[in-house]
Design a protein around this motif. Sequence first.
Motif, short mmCIF file in Angstrom:
data_model
loop_
_atom_site.label_atom_id
_atom_site.label_comp_id
_atom_site.label_asym_id
_atom_site.label_seq_id
_atom_site.Cartn_x
_atom_site.Cartn_y
_atom_site.Cartn_z
N GLY A 38 10.68 3.11 3.48
CA GLY A 38 9.46 3.24 2.69
C GLY A 38 8.52 4.31 3.21
O GLY A 38 7.31 4.24 3.01
N ILE A 39 9.07 5.34 3.88
CA ILE A 39 8.25 6.39 4.47
C ILE A 39 8.18 7.59 3.52
O ILE A 39 9.19 8.00 2.95
N ARG A 40 6.99 8.13 3.38
CA ARG A 40 6.74 9.22 2.43
C ARG A 40 6.92 10.56 3.14
O ARG A 40 6.34 10.81 4.20
N LEU A 41 7.74 11.46 2.55
CA LEU A 41 8.02 12.76 3.14
C LEU A 41 7.14 13.83 2.50
O LEU A 41 7.13 13.99 1.28
N LEU A 42 6.41 14.56 3.35
CA LEU A 42 5.55 15.64 2.89
C LEU A 42 6.07 16.95 3.45
O LEU A 42 6.49 17.01 4.61
N ARG A 43 6.02 17.99 2.65
CA ARG A 43 6.65 19.26 3.05
C ARG A 43 5.70 20.20 3.77
O ARG A 43 4.52 20.32 3.41
N ILE A 44 6.26 20.86 4.80
CA ILE A 44 5.58 21.98 5.46
C ILE A 44 6.41 23.22 5.14
O ILE A 44 7.61 23.26 5.45
N PRO A 45 5.83 24.23 4.50
CA PRO A 45 6.63 25.41 4.14
C PRO A 45 7.17 26.14 5.36
O PRO A 45 6.57 26.11 6.45
N VAL A 46 8.31 26.82 5.15
CA VAL A 46 9.01 27.55 6.22
C VAL A 46 9.21 28.99 5.75
O VAL A 46 9.57 29.23 4.60
N ASP A 47 8.99 29.95 6.65
CA ASP A 47 9.36 31.34 6.37
C ASP A 47 10.25 31.85 7.50
O ASP A 47 10.82 31.05 8.26
N GLN A 48 10.39 33.16 7.63
CA GLN A 48 11.31 33.73 8.62
C GLN A 48 10.90 33.43 10.05
O GLN A 48 11.72 33.57 10.97
N ASP A 49 9.66 33.00 10.28
CA ASP A 49 9.19 32.65 11.62
C ASP A 49 9.05 31.15 11.82
O ASP A 49 8.37 30.68 12.73
N GLY A 50 9.69 30.37 10.94
CA GLY A 50 9.66 28.91 11.07
C GLY A 50 8.56 28.27 10.24
O GLY A 50 8.01 28.89 9.32
N MET A 51 8.26 27.03 10.54
CA MET A 51 7.25 26.31 9.78
C MET A 51 5.89 26.98 9.90
O MET A 51 5.60 27.69 10.86
N ILE A 52 5.05 26.75 8.88
CA ILE A 52 3.71 27.34 8.84
C ILE A 52 2.70 26.25 9.18
O ILE A 52 2.29 25.47 8.31
N PRO A 53 2.29 26.15 10.44
CA PRO A 53 1.42 25.03 10.87
C PRO A 53 0.06 25.01 10.19
O PRO A 53 -0.57 23.95 10.09
N SER A 54 -0.42 26.16 9.73
CA SER A 54 -1.76 26.22 9.15
C SER A 54 -1.90 25.35 7.91
O SER A 54 -3.02 25.06 7.48
N SER A 55 -0.77 24.92 7.32
CA SER A 55 -0.83 24.05 6.14
C SER A 55 -1.10 22.59 6.52
O SER A 55 -1.38 21.76 5.65
N LEU A 56 -1.02 22.26 7.80
CA LEU A 56 -1.12 20.85 8.22
C LEU A 56 -2.51 20.23 8.04
O LEU A 56 -2.60 19.08 7.58
N PRO A 57 -3.62 20.90 8.40
CA PRO A 57 -4.92 20.22 8.26
C PRO A 57 -5.20 19.73 6.84
O PRO A 57 -5.65 18.59 6.66
N GLU A 58 -4.92 20.56 5.83
CA GLU A 58 -5.17 20.15 4.45
C GLU A 58 -4.24 19.00 4.06
O GLU A 58 -4.65 18.05 3.38
N LEU A 59 -3.00 19.07 4.51
CA LEU A 59 -2.04 18.01 4.23
C LEU A 59 -2.50 16.69 4.86
O LEU A 59 -2.39 15.62 4.25
N HIS A 60 -3.05 16.78 6.05
CA HIS A 60 -3.53 15.58 6.74
C HIS A 60 -4.76 14.99 6.05
O HIS A 60 -4.88 13.77 5.93
#
Length: 483
Positions: free
Chosen positions: A224-246
């Motif tokens: 029952g765990i909800r999966l949320l996506r973090i976008p990935v580019d050629q340098d890996g995941m983009i951490p800057s998307s995390l605060p808004e997601l949180h």
Amino acid sequence: MKLDLDRGHNEPLHQQIVRQVETLILSGELPPGSGMPTERHLASLLRIHRSTVTKAYEQLRAAGLIHSVQGRGTFVADSMWDLQTNHFPRWSQYMSSGVFRPTISLLRKVHQLTPDPSYINLADGEVSLDLLPTAIMKELLKGEDMASFMHYSDPRGERKFRQAIARHVQKQYGIEADEDEILVTSGGQQAMHLITQCLLSSGDSIAIECPSYHYSLPLFMSSGIRLLRIPVDQDGMIPSSLPELHRAHRIRMVITSPTYQNPTGVVLAKERRLELIRICRGLSIPIVEDHTFSDIRLHGEAPPLPLIANTGVEGSVLYFGSLSKSAAPGFRIGWIIGPRSVISRMADIKQQFDFGTSPLMQELTSRYLESGGWSEQLERIRAALSRNQETMLHALDRHLQGKAEWTRPGGGYHIWCRLLQPAAETSLLEEGIRQGVLMVPGRVYGAEAGYVRLSYARANEGEIAEGIARLARAVSIVAVGQR
């Protein structure tokens, strides 16, 4: 789509439709993006009033499982991202035979055909039989009295082996940990099960890379765990998307594979590693670091240090690794490194799971790590996979130039390939099977349409070249069929 309604059951008919359709979607029997019957047609097939189907479709739309497009019809959701799978209180009914959800339907097809030698296997995540360390295993076992290794293990793992792991990770990755900060597991899969059971609850939201191997694991939706996506580019995941997601979803955990990520093969850049740690520390979100492919470096610069080497064991990172990729998958040996309190709690759960990992395999693996056998085996694997990767890249240039795009990963087992004309995953997989080649469609990992993961680990060089030629034929046939 086959539904079986029980008119004598006290469960309302519309809820039976919801439950059965949800089961078909979550099991992959109704693939992402596939068409649904019209309300009128389904009502006719089931011999019920249309309003009953309308009510069921409304509930399925509200849950994000289906969506309707005016003038076109109703379709299964394109992915299971952001889906709250505990929306309906139905897991005990849905999984009447157990807790865990079935493997995704597309993967089941691939797994069922994997043992058949008539197919060229560009799907498997394990090395070929000739690369397994059989000779050194025989030598390490020679003349050994096995009786002393037939007891139940300490659920944390044998102390001698945990000390060997501590030395190994310090030497190889700069991780400082003692034996009480290490839990021995039966591979990386069990590590993820323990983390899920110990640290997460039904209804929690976690963030993972998109695409990600972890998206394909049934255990999250089963819990029952909800999966949320973090976008990935050629340098890996983009951490800057995390605060808004949180802010929107109150993330409980971030799971990442920062080195030779599966399936993309990308490496998280050093600056982003530090940014990820800083953001998660500020939001008090723990990071789970999957280091499974980190040793499979084939060319280019050495990857940055693991996240946990930057934070320390008592920091915000829970780390796990295994020998499945750098030695042999049949070892079923892995480890979790983290704070003592977390390791102690997980050891309690592991004892309930299996009374501890095999002492014999722990002893054998301890000797293997410290005899030099692991280093020798790793060099054999790297050399073979480097040749295989070059063969696959050459074959892609020859057969799919202008029809697909791909990158050259610095390590790992896979090439992540994007078809320039997206094909329906089921059609491509089935045509590939007819052509005698196996691959994994990208939707399995949460990607958008048009991606495939191609493995160069299992097949030999001749098979890889022929396999890509067969894949190209399948791509061309499916493209013609979609016009």
